[in-house]
Write a protein that holds these residues in place. Structure first.
Motif, short mmCIF file in Angstrom:
data_model
loop_
_atom_site.label_atom_id
_atom_site.label_comp_id
_atom_site.label_asym_id
_atom_site.label_seq_id
_atom_site.Cartn_x
_atom_site.Cartn_y
_atom_site.Cartn_z
N UNK A 164 -11.40 9.63 -1.05
CA UNK A 164 -12.02 8.34 -1.38
C UNK A 164 -11.41 7.16 -0.62
N UNK A 165 -10.42 7.39 0.20
CA UNK A 165 -9.77 6.30 0.93
C UNK A 165 -10.00 6.40 2.43
N UNK A 166 -9.97 7.60 2.95
CA UNK A 166 -10.12 7.81 4.40
C UNK A 166 -11.45 8.53 4.64
N UNK A 167 -12.31 7.88 5.39
CA UNK A 167 -13.69 8.35 5.55
C UNK A 167 -13.99 8.70 7.00
N UNK A 168 -14.76 9.76 7.19
CA UNK A 168 -15.30 10.14 8.49
C UNK A 168 -16.79 9.84 8.49
N UNK A 222 -11.01 2.67 -7.96
CA UNK A 222 -10.52 4.04 -7.96
C UNK A 222 -9.04 4.06 -7.55
N UNK A 223 -8.18 4.78 -8.29
CA UNK A 223 -6.75 4.75 -7.97
C UNK A 223 -6.44 5.26 -6.57
N UNK A 224 -7.32 6.07 -6.00
CA UNK A 224 -7.08 6.59 -4.65
C UNK A 224 -7.00 5.48 -3.60
N UNK A 225 -7.53 4.30 -3.91
CA UNK A 225 -7.48 3.20 -2.94
C UNK A 225 -6.05 2.77 -2.64
N UNK A 226 -5.12 3.09 -3.53
CA UNK A 226 -3.73 2.75 -3.27
C UNK A 226 -3.16 3.52 -2.07
N UNK A 227 -3.85 4.57 -1.66
CA UNK A 227 -3.43 5.30 -0.45
C UNK A 227 -3.53 4.44 0.80
N UNK A 228 -4.32 3.37 0.75
CA UNK A 228 -4.50 2.50 1.91
C UNK A 228 -3.42 1.42 2.00
N UNK A 229 -2.57 1.29 0.97
CA UNK A 229 -1.58 0.22 0.96
C UNK A 229 -0.46 0.47 1.97
N UNK A 230 -0.02 -0.61 2.57
CA UNK A 230 1.20 -0.53 3.39
C UNK A 230 2.38 -0.21 2.50
N UNK A 231 3.49 0.16 3.10
CA UNK A 231 4.63 0.66 2.32
C UNK A 231 5.29 -0.42 1.48
N UNK A 232 5.28 -1.66 1.93
CA UNK A 232 5.98 -2.73 1.22
C UNK A 232 5.03 -3.85 0.86
N UNK A 233 5.09 -4.34 -0.40
CA UNK A 233 4.27 -5.49 -0.78
C UNK A 233 4.96 -6.80 -0.40
#
Length: 443
Positions: free
Chosen positions: A40-44, A305-316
């Motif tokens: 749900x975060x990385x799409x082809x 969707x919680x899967x969107x957190x996969x797109x976050x950079x490592x540090x806020x």
């Protein structure tokens, strides 16, 4: 692109289709585009799935619909229109010829060539298939000559042989009537009907309001009951705007039974002048996926969707320049204001929070738009409390605002060359964390 269509989970991947004109940023020549994702975060993005058939029932467009598993065969169920459709579509099928859902074969004859006789239907489109009472059923959005909107229901246990089973619900229902008469959004037809069951057993019906032009999208929560003949009927108990923003329409839902949740996407149209659309060479975006549920009082519960957190950079970060795409979390225990964008004249795009009052205010007054629907502050309401949490997702011009888990708003905010995108926080007891969102999958 416009409406999302047929979200479908198959062989471990999410597939999402969408109405798509491959030739121009214009709302015509509609095909089905196709993208898929493992998470749900990385799409082809894939090649076009459905193409209009010259001389066929969909020669003037493959319009909205869904995808179902028909005894192991992924099958698209969609509105096809010919050159003389006059607002009435045929219901068409196409079957996938491979497990990757890359190749589709249209079924030559439609399963329905139009609305049932004797109903004086003037709008008929957008099939949605669901299961209830151990059988498969389909909804079709409709409008009637007397101005009554409705959702029709068909028995389609055999996907190739449909039986009309009456009206699921229409605009004469008191709860539906109140809900569908939003200010400036009265409708003569309900299109893109979507129906899903929540983990708690409630049912949610979403419809897009149409009066010759798209207006808004609303939801109804309630019970799905069987009438004396076993046909489903919807009994609403509550309802309201599905999305409070100005730039959201025609949602599509995935009842993801394996994960016991419902995921929803919407279409966000362009709010900029046509000459800007032509210059850009593209039009339309889809929202991020949203998890949909219902509160005890019958109102909608919604969250990204919680899967969107996969797109976050490592540090806020908590203040400073904002990138083109970011994920922002705000938690306030007293009144607070968070600035996101500043114009050369000093006007600001802000999110204001007041926990005690239970309000979230998005002020986008200084960012003009071509659509004639106002530009004043947008107010979202939540139950008053000691703390208020807000989530903001921004990707280019697309801004998605979530007020707690009670309300959502989708807006298009187009940055001008001299705008300054900067995170500025004011308030005595407010916590802000912001992550740059990673680039899209290049594949």
């Amino acid at each position: 692109m416009n409406d999302p269509n047929g979200p479908f989970h198959w062989r471990g991947r999410y597939h999402l289709f969408y109405q798509y004109n491959p030739a121009a940023p214009a709302h015509t020549n509609i095909h089905w585009g196709h993208a898929s994702s493992p998470d749900l975060a990385h799409w082809d993005r894939h090649r076009v799935a459905l193409t209009p058939t010259p001389g066929g029932p969909d020669e003037a467009g493959c319009w909205s619909g869904c995808v179902v598993d028909d005894d192991g065969v992924p099958t698209a169920v969609y509105s096809g229109i010919d050159r003389n459709h006059a607002g009435l579509s045929s219901i068409c099928l196409a079957v996938a010829e491979d497990d990757g859902l890359m190749d589709w074969k249209p079924v030559p004859a439609p399963v329905l060539t139009g609305p049932p006789p004797g109903f004086d239907v003037t709008m008929f489109r957008d099939p949605f298939v669901f299961r209830f009472g151990g059988r498969r059923w389909a909804l079709v959005g409709a409008g009637h000559a007397d101005g009554t909107p409705s959702v029709l229901v068909y028995d389609c246990e055999d996907l190739y042989a449909w039986r009309f089973a009456g009206v699921l619900v229409d605009g004469r229902d008191p709860v539906a009537s109140r809900t569908a008469r939003l200010p400036g959004s009265a409708s003569t037809g309900w299109e893109c009907p979507q129906l899903w069951e929540t983990p708690g057993g409630d049912w949610v019906l979403a419809v897009a309001l149409w009066d010759g032009d798209p207006r808004a999208t609303v939801y109804l929560t309630g019970r799905l009951l069987a009438d004396a003949h076993g046909n489903p009927r919807f009994s609403p108990r509550a309802g309201g705007p599905l999305d409070h923003g100005r730039d959201f329409y025609a949602p599509s839902v995935l009842q993801h039974t394996e994960a016991d949740r419902a995921l929803l996407w919407g279409w966000s149209w362009e709010a900029r002048p046509q000459q800007d659309v032509d210059r850009a060479g593209w039009a339309g975006v889809l929202t991020a996926p949203r998890v949909m549920d219902v509160h005890e009082d019958g109102t909608l519960r919604v969250a990204p969707a919680p899967e969107l957190e996969l797109l976050r950079a490592s540090e806020p970060f908590g203040a400073g320049p904002l990138p083109d795409a970011y994920d922002l979390e705000i938690t306030a225990r007293s009144p607070a204001t968070v600035g996101l964008l500043r114009s050369a004249a000093g006007a600001e795009l802000t999110v204001g929070l007041d926990p005690a009052d239970g309000t979230v205010i998005l002020d986008r007054s200084d960012w003009p738009r071509s659509r004639p629907d106002g530009s004043g502050p947008l107010v979202l309401r939540t139950p008053p409390g000691a703390q208020l949490a807000v989530r903001v997702l921004v990707d280019g011009s697309l801004l998605e605002l979530f007020a707690g888990d009670r309300a959502m708003a989708t807006e298009r905010v187009y940055r001008r060359p001299d705008d300054v995108a900067e995170l500025v926080v004011s308030g005595e007891d407010v916590q802000v964390r912001c992550w740059e969102q990673g680039p899209p999958n290049p594949a």
